[in-house]
Design a protein around this motif. Structure first.
Motif, PDB file in Angstrom:
ATOM      1  N   TYR A  19       0.824  -1.201   0.000  1.00  0.00           N
ATOM      2  CA  TYR A  19       0.000   0.000   0.000  1.00  0.00           C
ATOM      3  C   TYR A  19       0.863   1.259   0.000  1.00  0.00           C
ATOM      4  N   LYS A  20       0.511   2.172  -0.851  1.00  0.00           N
ATOM      5  CA  LYS A  20       1.101   3.512  -0.802  1.00  0.00           C
ATOM      6  C   LYS A  20       0.019   4.484  -0.381  1.00  0.00           C
ATOM      7  N   ASN A  21       0.273   5.204   0.706  1.00  0.00           N
ATOM      8  CA  ASN A  21      -0.646   6.228   1.187  1.00  0.00           C
ATOM      9  C   ASN A  21      -0.191   7.575   0.641  1.00  0.00           C
ATOM     10  N   HIS A  22      -0.943   8.100  -0.287  1.00  0.00           N
ATOM     11  CA  HIS A  22      -0.588   9.388  -0.876  1.00  0.00           C
ATOM     12  C   HIS A  22      -0.870  10.524   0.104  1.00  0.00           C
ATOM     13  N   ARG A  23      -0.029  11.522   0.093  1.00  0.00           N
ATOM     14  CA  ARG A  23      -0.198  12.701   0.947  1.00  0.00           C
ATOM     15  C   ARG A  23      -0.347  13.953   0.092  1.00  0.00           C
ATOM     16  N   ASP A  24      -1.232  14.819   0.509  1.00  0.00           N
ATOM     17  CA  ASP A  24      -1.397  16.122  -0.130  1.00  0.00           C
ATOM     18  C   ASP A  24      -0.586  17.121   0.677  1.00  0.00           C
ATOM     19  N   LEU A  25       0.599  17.459   0.200  1.00  0.00           N
ATOM     20  CA  LEU A  25       1.491  18.330   0.959  1.00  0.00           C
ATOM     21  C   LEU A  25       0.981  19.759   1.034  1.00  0.00           C
ATOM     22  N   SER A  26      -0.027  20.100   0.226  1.00  0.00           N
ATOM     23  CA  SER A  26      -0.622  21.432   0.340  1.00  0.00           C
ATOM     24  C   SER A  26      -1.567  21.516   1.534  1.00  0.00           C
ATOM     25  N   GLY A  27      -1.974  20.363   2.058  1.00  0.00           N
ATOM     26  CA  GLY A  27      -2.851  20.345   3.221  1.00  0.00           C
ATOM     27  C   GLY A  27      -4.236  20.887   2.947  1.00  0.00           C
ATOM     28  N   LYS A  28      -4.758  20.646   1.743  1.00  0.00           N
ATOM     29  CA  LYS A  28      -6.046  21.222   1.359  1.00  0.00           C
ATOM     30  C   LYS A  28      -7.193  20.204   1.366  1.00  0.00           C
ATOM     31  N   GLN A  29      -6.954  19.027   1.908  1.00  0.00           N
ATOM     32  CA  GLN A  29      -7.999  18.016   1.947  1.00  0.00           C
ATOM     33  C   GLN A  29      -9.009  18.315   3.056  1.00  0.00           C
ATOM     34  N   ASP A  30     -10.212  17.791   2.878  1.00  0.00           N
ATOM     35  CA  ASP A  30     -11.279  18.019   3.857  1.00  0.00           C
ATOM     36  C   ASP A  30     -11.036  17.166   5.102  1.00  0.00           C
ATOM     37  N   ILE A  31     -10.859  17.818   6.222  1.00  0.00           N
ATOM     38  CA  ILE A  31     -10.461  17.136   7.452  1.00  0.00           C
ATOM     39  C   ILE A  31     -11.527  16.157   7.934  1.00  0.00           C
TER      40      ILE A  31
END
Length: 262
Positions: A154-166
């Protein structure tokens, strides 16, 4: 908010580094410096959690990194069992199991602590490991990694902009309120608030901005219900995750490429 827990289950990384270092490790172990949890720090935190839980927990997992690298792992196991009733596991990649002393395996039996070995696509002498389990009468748990025989991971992708809905991310996440971590007297609903700093430090970036408020002090609460309420709610670092974008990739040892975690 997820349903509040009735019993505490939590994990502790007793070392941060590893002897396997999987690509994109969720604990960022390939990027972490060598660290061993001290007996006294662990004892202090366990005694406090014993007060809050009256010693009754669902599960405690001694993890890493690779926990069998810890030179005082038997003492760590004793502290855990002396403070808690419930399931206790040592979660290992299994590479060092054949090198463990009879004293270690006898302690697993005496303390009723299981060995949970993740089935990575690496060569282990399972016949020998199972013989140890039968000889010393401890429980051996084989944790199946999806498609392990096909070398998928498994690869867990990260959004480094931090713009995902918490809030949305937290409700979709299989780890939130389920993979609870203890570190330095604080508990968090997942591992990210404690481990993402290794990414920042290794690559000399400030990609993950995670406040202390993403975890809760076990010394500042009045009862375990306050902890249960806290860990059942999202935290700010959920904005970096993309639970719907988890991807199956070829498993390999990490090359410490920054793209492994993004």
């Amino acid at each position: 908010m997820k349903e509040a827990r009735k019993l505490l289950r939590f994990n502790v990384d007793i070392v941060n580094h590893c002897n396997l270092n999987c690509v994109g490790c969720g604990h960022f172990s390939p990027l972490a410096k060598e660290f061993y949890l001290s007996d006294m720090d662990f004892l202090k935190d366990c005694e406090r959690l014993n007060e809050l839980t009256h010693g009754l927990i669902e599960r405690l997992e001694l993890m890493g990194g690779e926990p069998l690298l810890h030179p005082n792992i038997i003492r760590i196991m004793e502290i855990a069992r002396n403070n808690f009733e419930g399931e206790i596991n040592v979660c290992t990649n299994g590479i060092l199991l054949e090198k463990q002393s009879s004293t270690f395996f006898e302690a697993c039996n005496r303390l009723n602590i299981s060995i949970a070995t993740t089935i990575y696509p690496i060569k282990l002498n399972w016949t020998k490991i199972e013989e140890f389990s039968e000889q010393y009468r401890f429980k051996l748990i084989k944790v199946g990694t999806k498609h392990y025989n096909r070398r998928l991971w498994y690869k867990n992708h990260r959004d480094l902009s931090g713009k995902q809905d918490i809030k949305s991310n937290f409700m979709k996440c299989r780890w939130g309120n389920n993979c609870i971590f203890l570190e330095n007297g604080r508990l968090s609903t997942c591992v990210m608030p404690f481990k993402a700093r290794y990414y920042n430090e290794f690559y000399n970036v400030d990609s993950f901005q995670i406040p202390e408020s993403d975890s809760i002090s076990i010394y500042d609460v009045n009862n375990i219900e306050e902890i249960f309420e806290f860990i059942s709610k999202p935290v700010s670092c959920c904005r970096y995750c993309m639970p719907e974008n988890d991807e199956l990739i070829d498993w390999r040892v990490s090359n410490k490429e920054i793209e492994e975690w993004s």
